[in-house]
Enzyme design. Structure first.
Site, mmCIF file in Angstrom:
data_model
loop_
_atom_site.group_PDB
_atom_site.id
_atom_site.type_symbol
_atom_site.label_atom_id
_atom_site.label_comp_id
_atom_site.label_asym_id
_atom_site.label_seq_id
_atom_site.Cartn_x
_atom_site.Cartn_y
_atom_site.Cartn_z
ATOM 1 N N SER A 77 22.484 74.132 104.503
ATOM 2 C CA SER A 77 21.649 73.114 105.159
ATOM 3 C C SER A 77 21.384 71.934 104.234
ATOM 4 O O SER A 77 21.442 70.771 104.636
ATOM 5 C CB SER A 77 20.303 73.723 105.568
ATOM 6 O OG SER A 77 20.478 74.680 106.568
ATOM 7 N N ARG A 83 22.741 67.804 104.344
ATOM 8 C CA ARG A 83 21.765 66.707 104.306
ATOM 9 C C ARG A 83 21.975 65.832 103.075
ATOM 10 O O ARG A 83 21.815 64.599 103.142
ATOM 11 C CB ARG A 83 20.347 67.286 104.346
ATOM 12 C CG ARG A 83 19.996 67.855 105.741
ATOM 13 C CD ARG A 83 18.828 68.819 105.682
ATOM 14 N NE ARG A 83 18.362 69.250 106.999
ATOM 15 C CZ ARG A 83 18.914 70.207 107.740
ATOM 16 N NH1 ARG A 83 20.010 70.826 107.318
ATOM 17 N NH2 ARG A 83 18.398 70.539 108.918
ATOM 18 N N ARG A 140 28.958 75.849 122.414
ATOM 19 C CA ARG A 140 27.533 75.799 122.055
ATOM 20 C C ARG A 140 26.804 74.638 122.739
ATOM 21 O O ARG A 140 27.390 73.574 122.957
ATOM 22 C CB ARG A 140 27.389 75.726 120.532
ATOM 23 C CG ARG A 140 28.011 76.952 119.882
ATOM 24 C CD ARG A 140 27.852 76.955 118.397
ATOM 25 N NE ARG A 140 26.454 77.072 118.006
ATOM 26 C CZ ARG A 140 26.026 76.959 116.759
ATOM 27 N NH1 ARG A 140 26.899 76.722 115.782
ATOM 28 N NH2 ARG A 140 24.754 77.088 116.483
ATOM 29 N N ASP A 146 19.198 82.949 110.690
ATOM 30 C CA ASP A 146 20.611 83.242 110.429
ATOM 31 C C ASP A 146 20.824 84.608 109.785
ATOM 32 O O ASP A 146 21.961 85.018 109.564
ATOM 33 C CB ASP A 146 21.212 82.170 109.505
ATOM 34 C CG ASP A 146 21.314 80.810 110.202
ATOM 35 O OD1 ASP A 146 21.386 80.778 111.446
ATOM 36 O OD2 ASP A 146 21.301 79.789 109.494
HETATM 37 C C1 S3P Z 1 20.254 74.719 110.560
HETATM 38 C C2 S3P Z 1 19.368 75.113 111.525
HETATM 39 C C3 S3P Z 1 19.476 76.383 112.266
HETATM 40 C C4 S3P Z 1 20.429 77.356 111.582
HETATM 41 C C5 S3P Z 1 21.689 76.680 111.138
HETATM 42 C C6 S3P Z 1 21.395 75.562 110.163
HETATM 43 C C7 S3P Z 1 20.042 73.428 109.878
HETATM 44 O O1 S3P Z 1 19.978 76.107 113.564
HETATM 45 O O2 S3P Z 1 20.746 78.421 112.457
HETATM 46 O O3 S3P Z 1 22.568 77.621 110.507
HETATM 47 O O4 S3P Z 1 20.680 73.185 108.816
HETATM 48 O O5 S3P Z 1 19.235 72.624 110.363
HETATM 49 P P1 S3P Z 1 19.030 75.751 114.817
HETATM 50 O O6 S3P Z 1 18.475 74.398 114.611
HETATM 51 O O7 S3P Z 1 19.949 75.831 115.998
HETATM 52 O O8 S3P Z 1 17.982 76.830 114.834
#
Ligand code: S3P
Length: 435
Positions: free
Chosen positions: A23, A27, A122, A319
């Site tokens: 994540s 970013r 998705r 996750d």
């Molecule tokens: C993420 C948010 C989560 C997570 C994904 C990464 C992110 O998803 O499951 O692996 O980096 O913002 P969701 O926003 O669908 O919950």
């Protein structure tokens, strides 16, 4: 597709380091691309998902290069993204797709998004709705999925948006659109989700405030923002560390240190739940890296106890449920999970995929609409078997790999290739820890 079997291993020992947080890596690249000037990133995850983000940002004008073990990003400035010359191929990555849709929504450019078979199933309606309110227009495939075309609007219209699902991706998409939108864009988050966007945007100099009250958080961003370049150190990914935390917990004799693991309270639910189940996990040398709490984790084998997992903890370990289900399959007694309908729209339907996979490996699993109930072996190895179907989902592949380590005959998975999306050296690290 090449099948791969994970055989029972000896104890996991020594010290390992998992790759950078996925994540945070996405970013770091995106915000670097929007800063004016040169950014340096260390510890970036070099997985396929993050590389998809890098490729898309390059197609929109940013310069992104590897420099030794670091990455250097020359940003174009907020508002400076260029029209991409071709469709943006997002591969397997929902985070790349949804966050980049947010960025593009407030730039006057048109883009096409494509992805693999998993990503193309998705739901994108959850970002299309707020971004349309801000003025972007979309032509998705039937059901609101990829492939889709979108056209951003510059200047876009600021909105106040209450999240209908607990999703950091949706929150981030709206905030990123807000970066190039004049005025105040607000997101109301009834349930806290990972807050890397907020922490990092502040670090880049954005005017962003967070108000907490009545259990909800209101996040406001003032646009258009000026982002200044940053040096970023990406901590190890707790979601990757979780596979090794469970493996060391269930393989007898293990005593493993996982170094430099991010422990942001919006991400560390798995370690809290494993400890509730009796796992022996110590946090050593707690410190801060790149504005995020970090520690080394020492994990020793323990016999786990089944529990009823509090649904309120789900967003902080969203996750990690696939690998928690593996821990539950080896625990004494029954583990009950509820409130997990979001798992059905991840890289695969993770409730049905894990129920099927664990049953093939010999576990006792019941599936409900919103969770799994698993009766564990009490520490006796699962029989093993397979090949289980991973549905192009890296976390199903790695979770069942962990199950294989604690099985009698090994667990086969239909393909190990999806692992490269988030954890390219996973198999090497198992070999290292089990040597
Ligand atoms: C993420 C948010 C989560 C997570 C994904 C990464 C992110 O998803 O499951 O692996 O980096 O913002 P969701 O926003 O669908 O919950």
């Amino acid at each position: 597709m090449t099948a791969h079997t994970f055989f029972p291993s000896g104890p996991l020992t020594g010290r390992i380091r998992v790759p950078g947080d996925k994540s945070i890596s996405h970013r770091a690249l995106m915000f670097g691309a929007l800063a004016v000037g040169r950014n340096r990133i260390s510890g970036l995850l070099e997985g396929e998902d993050v590389l998809a983000t890098a490729a898309a940002l390059r197609a929109m004008g940013a310069r992104i290069d590897r420099d030794g073990s670091d990455w250097v990003v020359d940003g174009v400035g907020v508002g400076g993204l260029l029209q991409p010359g071709e469709a943006l191929d997002m591969g397997n990555s929902g985070t790349s797709t949804r966050l980049l849709m947010g960025l593009i929504a407030s730039h006057g450019i048109t883009a096409a998004f494509t992805g693999d078979a998993s990503l193309s199933k998705r739901p994108m309606g959850r970002v299309i709705d707020p971004l349309s309110q801000m003025g972007a227009s979309f032509t998705p495939s039937p059901g609101g999925t990829l492939p889709l075309m979108m056209e951003g609007l510059q200047p876009a219209v600021p909105i106040e948006y209450r999240l209908p699902v607990a999703s950091a991706q949706v929150k981030s998409a709206v905030l990123l659109a807000g970066l190039n939108t004049p005025g105040v864009t607000s997101v109301i988050e009834p349930v806290a989700t990972r807050d890397h966007t907020e922490r990092m945007l502040r670090g880049f100099g954005a005017e962003l405030s967070v108000e907490e009250g009545d259990g909800a958080r209101i996040i406001r961003i003032h646009g258009p923002a000026d982002l200044h370049p940053c040096d970023i150190e990406v901590p190890g990914d707790p979601s990757s560390a979780a596979f090794f935390a469970v493996a060391a917990s269930i393989v007898p004799g293990s005593d493993l240190v996982i170094e430099n693991v991010g422990l942001n309270p919006t991400r560390d639910g798995i370690f809290r739940v494993l400890r509730q189940m009796g796992a022996d996990i110590a946090f050593i040398d707690e410190r801060e890296v790149g504005g995020e709490p970090v520690a080394d984790l020492r994990v020793r084998h323990a016999v786990l106890e089944g529990i009823a997992v509090d649904p309120a903890i789900a967003p902080s370990m969203i996750d990690e449920f696939p690998v928690l289900f593996v821990a539950a399959a080896l625990a004494r007694g029954t583990t009950i999970t509820r409130g997990l309908e979001e798992l059905r729209v991840k890289e695969s339907d993770r409730l049905s995929a894990m129920a099927a996979a664990l049953r093939l490996a010999g576990a006792k699993v019941e599936e409900s609409d919103d969770g799994l109930t698993i009766t564990g072996t009490g520490g006796t190895p699962l029989p093993g078997g397979g090949p289980v179907t991973t549905h192009l989902d890296h976390r199903i592949a790695m979770s069942m790999a962990v199950a294989g380590l604690a099985s009698g005959d090994g667990v086969a998975i239909d393909s190990a290739e999806p692992i490269a999306t988030s954890f390219p050296n996973f198999i090497d690290l198992i070999a290292q820890a089990a040597a």
